[in-house]
Scaffold this motif. Structure first.
Motif, short mmCIF file in Angstrom:
data_model
loop_
_atom_site.label_atom_id
_atom_site.label_comp_id
_atom_site.label_asym_id
_atom_site.label_seq_id
_atom_site.Cartn_x
_atom_site.Cartn_y
_atom_site.Cartn_z
N UNK A 1 -8.08 7.71 -6.46
CA UNK A 1 -9.15 7.35 -5.53
C UNK A 1 -10.55 7.79 -5.97
N UNK A 2 -10.64 8.78 -6.83
CA UNK A 2 -11.96 9.34 -7.16
C UNK A 2 -12.45 8.77 -8.50
N UNK B 1 -11.83 10.36 -0.52
CA UNK B 1 -12.32 9.44 -1.55
C UNK B 1 -11.78 8.02 -1.38
N UNK B 2 -11.18 7.76 -0.23
CA UNK B 2 -10.66 6.43 0.05
C UNK B 2 -11.81 5.48 0.36
N UNK B 3 -11.81 4.31 -0.30
CA UNK B 3 -12.81 3.27 -0.04
C UNK B 3 -12.09 1.94 0.16
N UNK B 4 -12.85 0.93 0.50
CA UNK B 4 -12.27 -0.40 0.69
C UNK B 4 -11.69 -0.95 -0.60
N UNK B 5 -12.09 -0.39 -1.73
CA UNK B 5 -11.59 -0.83 -3.03
C UNK B 5 -10.38 -0.01 -3.50
N UNK B 6 -9.85 0.83 -2.63
CA UNK B 6 -8.70 1.67 -3.01
C UNK B 6 -7.54 0.81 -3.50
N UNK B 7 -6.86 1.31 -4.51
CA UNK B 7 -5.74 0.57 -5.08
C UNK B 7 -4.58 0.49 -4.09
N UNK C 1 -10.28 1.13 6.27
CA UNK C 1 -11.20 0.50 5.31
C UNK C 1 -10.65 -0.80 4.73
N UNK C 2 -9.31 -0.93 4.67
CA UNK C 2 -8.73 -2.14 4.10
C UNK C 2 -8.37 -3.17 5.16
N UNK C 3 -8.44 -2.76 6.42
CA UNK C 3 -8.21 -3.63 7.57
C UNK C 3 -6.76 -4.08 7.71
N UNK C 4 -5.85 -3.37 7.11
CA UNK C 4 -4.41 -3.56 7.32
C UNK C 4 -3.68 -2.32 6.82
#
Length: 302
Positions: free
Chosen positions: A172-173, A227-233, A261-264
């Motif tokens: 995540x980072x 460090x979680x973002x919408x682009x997290x794997x 952040x990922x909406x699911x």
């Protein structure tokens, strides 16, 4: 192919008795589970060619084992990299002759290249050494994908307990990624300490401090959940019914952060009857509910 051994009633009974009081004596209960499952796993199928203690760095603990499935493959194989736990200050990729190789034996017999990763320990190697070691191990696997017969687009990282911390923090980072990115197809967090904290509820608080120190800012910086973002794997999370105190709480926090952040919601597994150690020690026995969930996640990471 030999059948995987069943978990005997005596070990099931020990799991049932220890579970509700798991947090009262974590290290003793871990040892009991490791010894019990090691005995069972001696009869487990071991269908792979194993090359052990391959260096990926200059420190003696910067090494890994590769479990290569038997037989020819029609195409490049996926890879599952496993990172063991030990509360930051102890633990071995070969905790016993059976554990934690059992995780990689399981995936190898399903046609997946297994990589068992060792890393440096606190207090000699404090934060962020564990994350740096995972970065170096992932880089090694990618650099050697051709000779391994591995698909570099299907490298999955799985971490348990403190190993889950290091794996998730790397994943995540972005500060620890090479220019081309993290290089992973997905992350599996099994009972991972995804929030660093030294509260009175945490029986391993002193061990957390051995790695992070006592600065709240450093703990926040090193907490994967931050460090979680919408682009997290793509991520899968699994926890046991009976965890080291707060680990399940923080894993659910990670579940919520990813969902927000990922909406699911990501794939999430709650292992009834299992404890913080049996959740990984049972791999390569006849019980493979969690294994099949991970295989399904690897087939369709989301």
């Amino acid at each position: 192919m030999p059948n995987p051994p069943a978990i005997p009633p005596s070990l099931r009974q020990a799991m049932a008795e220890l579970g509700p009081r798991w947090g009262t004596s974590v290290q003793a209960h871990v040892r009991q589970m490791v010894l019990g499952f090691s005995e069972v796993l001696r009869d487990a199928p071991k269908l792979a060619t194993v090359t052990r203690d391959i260096p990926y760095g200059g420190d003696p603990r910067q090494c890994l084992d590769v479990f290569q499935p038997l037989g020819p493959a029609a195409a490049r194989r996926p890879v599952l990299m496993f990172v063991h736990g030990g509360a930051f200050v102890e633990g071995e990729k070969d905790r016993t002759a059976e554990i934690y190789s059992n995780v990689l034996w399981y995936f190898a017999r399903h046609g997946i290249i297994g990589v068992n990763v060792e890393f440096r320990l606190a207090p000699a190697h404090p934060y962020p050494s564990g994350t740096q070691d995972i970065a170096a191990a992932v880089a090694w696997v990618r650099a050697h994908a051709d000779e391994l017969g591995a698909d570099p687009g299907r490298i999955f990282l799985m971490g348990h307990s403190a190993g889950g911390t290091h794996a998730a923090h790397y994943a995540y980072d972005a500060r620890f990624h090479p220019l081309e990115g993290h290089g992973l197809a997905g992350l599996v967090v099994v009972s991972g300490r995804v929030r660093a904290e030294n509260s009175a509820e945490n029986p391993n608080a002193s061990r957390v401090e051995a790695y992070y120190g006592t600065s709240p800012a450093t703990m926040e910086d090193g907490s994967p959940v931050n460090h979680v973002t919408a682009q997290a794997l793509p991520t899968m999370i699994a926890v046991a019914e009976y965890e080291n105190p707060l680990i399940d709480v923080h894993c659910v926090e990670l579940l919520a952060a990813l969902t927000r952040v990922r909406r699911r919601a990501p794939r999430f597994v709650w292992m009834a009857g299992h404890n913080h150690t049996s959740i990984v020690a049972h791999f390569n026995t006849a019980e493979d509910d969690l294994g099949r969930q991970i295989l399904a996640f690897m087939e369709r990471p989301s």
